[in-house]
Design a protein around this motif. Structure first.
Motif, PDB file in Angstrom:
ATOM      1  N   LYS A  55      -3.316  -4.761  66.313  1.00 45.33           N
ATOM      2  CA  LYS A  55      -4.361  -3.792  65.995  1.00 45.33           C
ATOM      3  C   LYS A  55      -5.754  -4.333  66.312  1.00 45.33           C
ATOM      4  O   LYS A  55      -6.626  -3.611  66.761  1.00 45.33           O
ATOM      5  CB  LYS A  55      -4.276  -3.392  64.517  1.00 45.33           C
ATOM      6  N   TYR A  56      -5.962  -5.620  66.051  1.00 47.00           N
ATOM      7  CA  TYR A  56      -7.282  -6.213  66.267  1.00 47.00           C
ATOM      8  C   TYR A  56      -7.171  -7.454  67.138  1.00 47.00           C
ATOM      9  O   TYR A  56      -6.322  -8.309  66.908  1.00 47.00           O
ATOM     10  CB  TYR A  56      -7.938  -6.582  64.932  1.00 47.00           C
ATOM     11  N   ASP A  57      -8.046  -7.537  68.098  1.00 41.31           N
ATOM     12  CA  ASP A  57      -8.127  -8.733  68.923  1.00 41.31           C
ATOM     13  C   ASP A  57      -8.962  -9.767  68.185  1.00 41.31           C
ATOM     14  O   ASP A  57     -10.038  -9.460  67.657  1.00 41.31           O
ATOM     15  CB  ASP A  57      -8.771  -8.397  70.270  1.00 41.31           C
ATOM     16  N   ALA A  81     -12.678  -6.131  57.327  1.00 39.78           N
ATOM     17  CA  ALA A  81     -11.892  -6.092  56.087  1.00 39.78           C
ATOM     18  C   ALA A  81     -10.436  -5.756  56.386  1.00 39.78           C
ATOM     19  O   ALA A  81      -9.516  -6.335  55.814  1.00 39.78           O
ATOM     20  CB  ALA A  81     -12.489  -5.082  55.111  1.00 39.78           C
ATOM     21  N   SER A  82     -10.238  -4.821  57.313  1.00 36.91           N
ATOM     22  CA  SER A  82      -8.880  -4.444  57.691  1.00 36.91           C
ATOM     23  C   SER A  82      -8.176  -5.589  58.409  1.00 36.91           C
ATOM     24  O   SER A  82      -6.983  -5.838  58.204  1.00 36.91           O
ATOM     25  CB  SER A  82      -8.914  -3.202  58.586  1.00 36.91           C
ATOM     26  N   GLN A  83      -8.931  -6.298  59.252  1.00 36.66           N
ATOM     27  CA  GLN A  83      -8.369  -7.460  59.947  1.00 36.66           C
ATOM     28  C   GLN A  83      -7.959  -8.543  58.942  1.00 36.66           C
ATOM     29  O   GLN A  83      -6.920  -9.189  59.098  1.00 36.66           O
ATOM     30  CB  GLN A  83      -9.376  -8.034  60.937  1.00 36.66           C
ATOM     31  N   GLN A  84      -8.768  -8.707  57.894  1.00 41.95           N
ATOM     32  CA  GLN A  84      -8.441  -9.691  56.867  1.00 41.95           C
ATOM     33  C   GLN A  84      -7.138  -9.322  56.159  1.00 41.95           C
ATOM     34  O   GLN A  84      -6.291 -10.183  55.899  1.00 41.95           O
ATOM     35  CB  GLN A  84      -9.579  -9.787  55.838  1.00 41.95           C
ATOM     36  N   ARG A  85      -6.966  -8.038  55.874  1.00 39.76           N
ATOM     37  CA  ARG A  85      -5.719  -7.584  55.252  1.00 39.76           C
ATOM     38  C   ARG A  85      -4.531  -7.840  56.171  1.00 39.76           C
ATOM     39  O   ARG A  85      -3.444  -8.206  55.731  1.00 39.76           O
ATOM     40  CB  ARG A  85      -5.807  -6.099  54.887  1.00 39.76           C
ATOM     41  N   GLN A  86      -4.768  -7.639  57.478  1.00 39.51           N
ATOM     42  CA  GLN A  86      -3.718  -7.917  58.461  1.00 39.51           C
ATOM     43  C   GLN A  86      -3.330  -9.387  58.417  1.00 39.51           C
ATOM     44  O   GLN A  86      -2.146  -9.736  58.389  1.00 39.51           O
ATOM     45  CB  GLN A  86      -4.211  -7.552  59.857  1.00 39.51           C
ATOM     46  N   GLN A  87      -4.317 -10.265  58.409  1.00 40.68           N
ATOM     47  CA  GLN A  87      -4.049 -11.702  58.402  1.00 40.68           C
ATOM     48  C   GLN A  87      -3.404 -12.142  57.089  1.00 40.68           C
ATOM     49  O   GLN A  87      -2.540 -13.020  57.076  1.00 40.68           O
ATOM     50  CB  GLN A  87      -5.344 -12.468  58.656  1.00 40.68           C
ATOM     51  N   LYS A 132      -1.574 -17.104  49.547  1.00 38.12           N
ATOM     52  CA  LYS A 132      -3.005 -17.042  49.846  1.00 38.12           C
ATOM     53  C   LYS A 132      -3.236 -17.432  51.309  1.00 38.12           C
ATOM     54  O   LYS A 132      -2.725 -18.443  51.776  1.00 38.12           O
ATOM     55  CB  LYS A 132      -3.800 -17.976  48.923  1.00 38.12           C
ATOM     56  N   ASN A 133      -3.994 -16.609  51.988  1.00 34.82           N
ATOM     57  CA  ASN A 133      -4.279 -16.843  53.401  1.00 34.82           C
ATOM     58  C   ASN A 133      -5.584 -17.609  53.530  1.00 34.82           C
ATOM     59  O   ASN A 133      -6.665 -17.024  53.552  1.00 34.82           O
ATOM     60  CB  ASN A 133      -4.368 -15.503  54.145  1.00 34.82           C
ATOM     61  N   VAL A 134      -5.495 -18.920  53.592  1.00 37.90           N
ATOM     62  CA  VAL A 134      -6.674 -19.768  53.778  1.00 37.90           C
ATOM     63  C   VAL A 134      -6.382 -20.682  54.954  1.00 37.90           C
ATOM     64  O   VAL A 134      -5.612 -21.639  54.842  1.00 37.90           O
ATOM     65  CB  VAL A 134      -6.968 -20.610  52.521  1.00 37.90           C
ATOM     66  N   GLY A 135      -6.991 -20.395  56.096  1.00 39.18           N
ATOM     67  CA  GLY A 135      -6.787 -21.208  57.289  1.00 39.18           C
ATOM     68  C   GLY A 135      -7.816 -22.303  57.398  1.00 39.18           C
ATOM     69  O   GLY A 135      -8.807 -22.331  56.671  1.00 39.18           O
ATOM     70  N   ASP A 184     -11.423 -21.101  57.893  1.00 41.99           N
ATOM     71  CA  ASP A 184     -12.027 -20.202  56.923  1.00 41.99           C
ATOM     72  C   ASP A 184     -13.175 -20.875  56.192  1.00 41.99           C
ATOM     73  O   ASP A 184     -13.084 -22.018  55.766  1.00 41.99           O
ATOM     74  CB  ASP A 184     -10.999 -19.734  55.890  1.00 41.99           C
ATOM     75  N   ARG A 185     -14.241 -20.114  55.996  1.00 41.15           N
ATOM     76  CA  ARG A 185     -15.379 -20.542  55.190  1.00 41.15           C
ATOM     77  C   ARG A 185     -16.039 -21.803  55.733  1.00 41.15           C
ATOM     78  O   ARG A 185     -15.776 -22.274  56.826  1.00 41.15           O
ATOM     79  CB  ARG A 185     -14.946 -20.763  53.735  1.00 41.15           C
ATOM     80  N   ALA A 186     -16.941 -22.362  54.931  1.00 40.57           N
ATOM     81  CA  ALA A 186     -17.675 -23.558  55.348  1.00 40.57           C
ATOM     82  C   ALA A 186     -16.884 -24.805  54.966  1.00 40.57           C
ATOM     83  O   ALA A 186     -15.831 -24.729  54.358  1.00 40.57           O
ATOM     84  CB  ALA A 186     -19.046 -23.578  54.677  1.00 40.57           C
TER      85      ALA A 186
END
Length: 223
Positions: free
Chosen positions: A59-61, A72-78, A154-157, A160-162
């Motif tokens: 759905k999202y590249d 936000a939708s991409q985050q839900r996908q991930q 939990k999706n934390v790659g 992600d973040r700083a």
């Protein structure tokens, strides 16, 4: 004659099922029906039989510029892709147990087994949700003989973040959130069966080992 009628009415009234008893019977019937339809599959029994990826495939590249709502939708996908990683891992385990992904339960059902409880939305206040509202959703519940395992994903790659302090704060926040989520499901399970042993975990399928030192929680927060 009238006395006999009263005795019969009184006797039948004693055996009248409560709404809670009727609801429990309905849940048991539904469970038996699910097992009847799916119980012939080789263990472990996965419910659903396959992850639902229809809303997310391609759905999202990852490199495209996205709007705030699409982000936000991409985050839900991930987030869901992280759940799929755990699903596939559990699917490969050779064991006679049932895996339920995305278990939702209502406020009415939760209250029936747990009793009156505090609101998760308003600290210190009794929960006043409507019976048919969703109380909580658990990513995975593994059910075996006399035991259950509750897993929050939990999706934390690694990207992600700083880095540094903010990274540590973010990791610890996601873990504390998962503890709150897990605790409600654990209370539900122990309310249904006090004899069952319940284990609970938080899974981070995409967390790089290079950031494990940022993940610091106290022993009391692990319980």
């Amino acid at each position: 004659m009238n006395k006999h009628k009263k005795d019969v009415a009184s006797s039948s009234g004693k055996h009248k099922k409560t709404p809670e008893q009727k609801r429990i019977e309905k849940l048991e019937e539904d469970g038996k029906e699910v097992y009847k339809n799916l119980g012939t599959y080789s263990p472990p029994l996965m419910i659903p039989q396959a992850p639902n990826l229809s809303n997310y495939i391609d759905k999202y590249d990852k490199d495209s510029q996205l709007s705030k709502s699409n982000l936000a939708s991409q985050q839900r996908q991930q987030d869901y892709e992280a759940e799929v990683e755990v699903y596939r891992g559990l699917e490969r385990v050779n064991g006679d147990f049932i895996v339920i992904q995305g278990l939702k339960y209502t406020h009415g059902d939760y209250t029936m087994f747990v009793g009156e409880h505090l609101s998760k939305r308003k600290a210190g206040e009794v929960c006043k949700m409507k019976n048919k509202e969703t109380e909580e959703e658990c990513d995975f519940v593994v059910i075996g003989e006399n035991y259950a395992i509750v897993i929050e994903v939990k999706n934390v790659g690694c990207k992600d973040r700083a880095q540094g302090v903010e990274k540590a704060e973010y990791l610890n926040k996601t873990f504390k959130d998962s503890v709150d989520q897990r605790s409600r499901t654990v209370k539900l399970i122990t309310g249904i069966s006090k004899e069952a042993a319940v284990l609970q975990f938080t899974a981070y399928p995409y967390l790089s080992h290079q950031f494990k030192n940022h993940f610091q929680v106290t022993e009391s927060e692990l319980s």
